[in-house]
Write an enzyme that holds these catalytic residues in place. Structure first.
Site, PDB file in Angstrom:
ATOM      1  N   ASP A  40       0.823  -1.215   0.000  1.00 24.38           N
ATOM      2  CA  ASP A  40       0.000   0.000   0.000  1.00 24.38           C
ATOM      3  C   ASP A  40       0.857   1.266   0.000  1.00 24.38           C
ATOM      4  O   ASP A  40       1.591   1.523   0.953  1.00 24.38           O
ATOM      5  CB  ASP A  40      -0.901   0.043   1.239  1.00 24.38           C
ATOM      6  CG  ASP A  40      -1.706  -1.241   1.419  1.00 24.38           C
ATOM      7  OD1 ASP A  40      -1.126  -2.334   1.303  1.00 24.38           O
ATOM      8  OD2 ASP A  40      -2.908  -1.133   1.686  1.00 24.38           O
ATOM      9  N   ASN A  84      -4.289   3.386  -0.761  1.00 23.00           N
ATOM     10  CA  ASN A  84      -4.108   4.610   0.034  1.00 23.00           C
ATOM     11  C   ASN A  84      -3.317   5.680  -0.722  1.00 23.00           C
ATOM     12  O   ASN A  84      -2.708   6.557  -0.112  1.00 23.00           O
ATOM     13  CB  ASN A  84      -3.359   4.275   1.335  1.00 23.00           C
ATOM     14  CG  ASN A  84      -3.949   3.091   2.051  1.00 23.00           C
ATOM     15  OD1 ASN A  84      -3.507   1.963   1.869  1.00 23.00           O
ATOM     16  ND2 ASN A  84      -4.965   3.320   2.833  1.00 23.00           N
ATOM     17  N   HIS A 102     -10.627   0.849   0.245  1.00 28.09           N
ATOM     18  CA  HIS A 102     -10.907   2.283   0.060  1.00 28.09           C
ATOM     19  C   HIS A 102     -11.172   2.652  -1.401  1.00 28.09           C
ATOM     20  O   HIS A 102     -11.176   3.835  -1.741  1.00 28.09           O
ATOM     21  CB  HIS A 102      -9.737   3.122   0.583  1.00 28.09           C
ATOM     22  CG  HIS A 102      -9.476   2.945   2.030  1.00 28.09           C
ATOM     23  ND1 HIS A 102      -8.352   2.314   2.527  1.00 28.09           N
ATOM     24  CD2 HIS A 102     -10.214   3.290   3.120  1.00 28.09           C
ATOM     25  CE1 HIS A 102      -8.414   2.293   3.853  1.00 28.09           C
ATOM     26  NE2 HIS A 102      -9.523   2.874   4.234  1.00 28.09           N
ATOM     27  N   HIS A 140      -5.752  -8.347  -0.802  1.00 30.17           N
ATOM     28  CA  HIS A 140      -5.832  -7.238   0.141  1.00 30.17           C
ATOM     29  C   HIS A 140      -6.688  -7.685   1.323  1.00 30.17           C
ATOM     30  O   HIS A 140      -7.923  -7.636   1.261  1.00 30.17           O
ATOM     31  CB  HIS A 140      -6.451  -6.040  -0.594  1.00 30.17           C
ATOM     32  CG  HIS A 140      -6.230  -4.735   0.082  1.00 30.17           C
ATOM     33  ND1 HIS A 140      -5.054  -4.036  -0.037  1.00 30.17           N
ATOM     34  CD2 HIS A 140      -7.027  -4.000   0.893  1.00 30.17           C
ATOM     35  CE1 HIS A 140      -5.147  -2.914   0.658  1.00 30.17           C
ATOM     36  NE2 HIS A 140      -6.333  -2.877   1.242  1.00 30.17           N
ATOM     37  N   HIS A 179      -2.601  -4.602   2.598  1.00 25.50           N
ATOM     38  CA  HIS A 179      -3.632  -4.002   3.475  1.00 25.50           C
ATOM     39  C   HIS A 179      -3.189  -3.717   4.898  1.00 25.50           C
ATOM     40  O   HIS A 179      -3.560  -2.697   5.452  1.00 25.50           O
ATOM     41  CB  HIS A 179      -4.920  -4.841   3.502  1.00 25.50           C
ATOM     42  CG  HIS A 179      -5.978  -4.306   4.430  1.00 25.50           C
ATOM     43  ND1 HIS A 179      -6.582  -3.080   4.237  1.00 25.50           N
ATOM     44  CD2 HIS A 179      -6.537  -4.815   5.567  1.00 25.50           C
ATOM     45  CE1 HIS A 179      -7.477  -2.872   5.200  1.00 25.50           C
ATOM     46  NE2 HIS A 179      -7.460  -3.903   6.021  1.00 25.50           N
ATOM     47  N   HIS A 182      -0.282  -2.927   6.028  1.00 29.57           N
ATOM     48  CA  HIS A 182       0.799  -1.923   6.021  1.00 29.57           C
ATOM     49  C   HIS A 182       2.045  -2.399   6.779  1.00 29.57           C
ATOM     50  O   HIS A 182       3.002  -1.652   6.910  1.00 29.57           O
ATOM     51  CB  HIS A 182       0.343  -0.568   6.587  1.00 29.57           C
ATOM     52  CG  HIS A 182      -0.680   0.110   5.730  1.00 29.57           C
ATOM     53  ND1 HIS A 182      -0.872   1.466   5.736  1.00 29.57           N
ATOM     54  CD2 HIS A 182      -1.565  -0.378   4.833  1.00 29.57           C
ATOM     55  CE1 HIS A 182      -1.836   1.786   4.897  1.00 29.57           C
ATOM     56  NE2 HIS A 182      -2.282   0.670   4.335  1.00 29.57           N
TER      57      HIS A 182
END
Ligand SMILES: [Fe+2]
Length: 271
Positions: free
Chosen positions: A8, A40, A68, A160, A185, A187
């Site tokens: 991400d 992101n 998102h 993800h 996802h 991070h």
């Protein structure tokens, strides 16, 4: 065949950091393709045309999706534009804009890139990723394995998802049929990169391209406040040095299966 795949990418700092290291890294690894998860990419959440274009100018070939995908209004136009190399999760339910997979030309090769999203600990009620990818792989398969389906040179899955168990289970479920299952996802990069028994590469999470001194890329102060007060406090992307997490994947030219998966982690200061 060599592929660079990053997790991400978080906001402007993430985009700038990738732009800074990518030319050298591409040369060093002699990579044929660069992919990054775009969940992101704009302001730390969602997609905008400007953010996507910036990442492409930096040398990225394709962006995968996440939870998102539809947070920003502008994302609809981005996902609908067939000219923009951006995916949203393939197993997003209902009639939503965009596409969940694409065949990417890479020299004379054709690479199937699929964006999938998990269901464990996710707020939304996504379609079953296991069933969706099974059905898709009836239409496409690695060359040499085709059974009435269209042959491709590599199959890359960005999964993800939050739960490591769901990611590992999907990887084993697809082992030998795809080149790699790469988690995104959370991070947070995991140290479990490996080649499974059937020849597919796997890592639970690639980690992010975002600020080091943060909570998953977000300003730490406001996230702490959220935990202390149990109130939804808006937080922005943190500042300072950036960590760049991803992998360099080497695939066998004949089978499309993995030969090597190597983690990349760099920390750079843009100031
Ligand atoms: Fe996400």
């Amino acid at each position: 065949m060599k592929i660079l795949f990053f997790g991400d990418i978080v906001g402007q700092l993430g985009r700038q950091a990738l732009a800074k290291i990518l030319p050298e890294l591409k040369k060093e690894t002699r990579s044929d393709l660069v992919i990054v998860n775009g969940d992101n990419v704009a302001h730390g959440q969602g997609l905008t045309q400007r953010a996507v274009q910036e990442v492409i100018s930096a040398g990225v070939d394709f962006l995968t999706g996440g939870d998102h995908a539809f947070v920003l209004k502008e994302a609809i136009a981005v996902l609908e534009a067939k000219t923009l190399p951006v995916l949203r999760p393939y197993n997003w339910p209902g009639m939503v804009p965009g596409r969940g997979f694409e065949i990417i030309p890479c020299g004379a090769r054709r690479i199937l890139l699929v964006s999938l999203i998990g269901r464990v600990f996710m707020r939304q009620d996504f379609d079953d990723p296991f069933q969706k990818i099974s059905a898709l792989l009836e239409d496409y398969s690695l060359k040499g394995q085709e059974q009435g389906s269209e042959a491709v040179d590599a199959i890359l899955i960005d999964f993800h998802a939050e739960a490591t168990s769901e990611k590992a289970a999907l990887a084993w479920f697809l082992d030998g049929k795809v080149s790699a299952v790469l988690g995104t996802h959370t991070h947070v990069p995991t140290a479990d990169e490996k080649i499974l028994l059937g020849g597919s590469a796997f890592i639970s999470d690639l980690g992010m391209v975002g600020p080091v001194n943060s909570v998953l890329g977000a300003e730490k102060e406001n996230v702490i406040k959220r935990f202390l007060t149990q109130r939804m406090i808006k937080n922005g992307v943190a500042t300072g040095a950036v960590e760049i997490n991803g992998i360099c994947l080497t695939l066998d030219e004949r089978s499309g299966l993995a030969q090597n998966i190597e983690r990349i982690r760099k920390i750079i200061d843009l100031e």
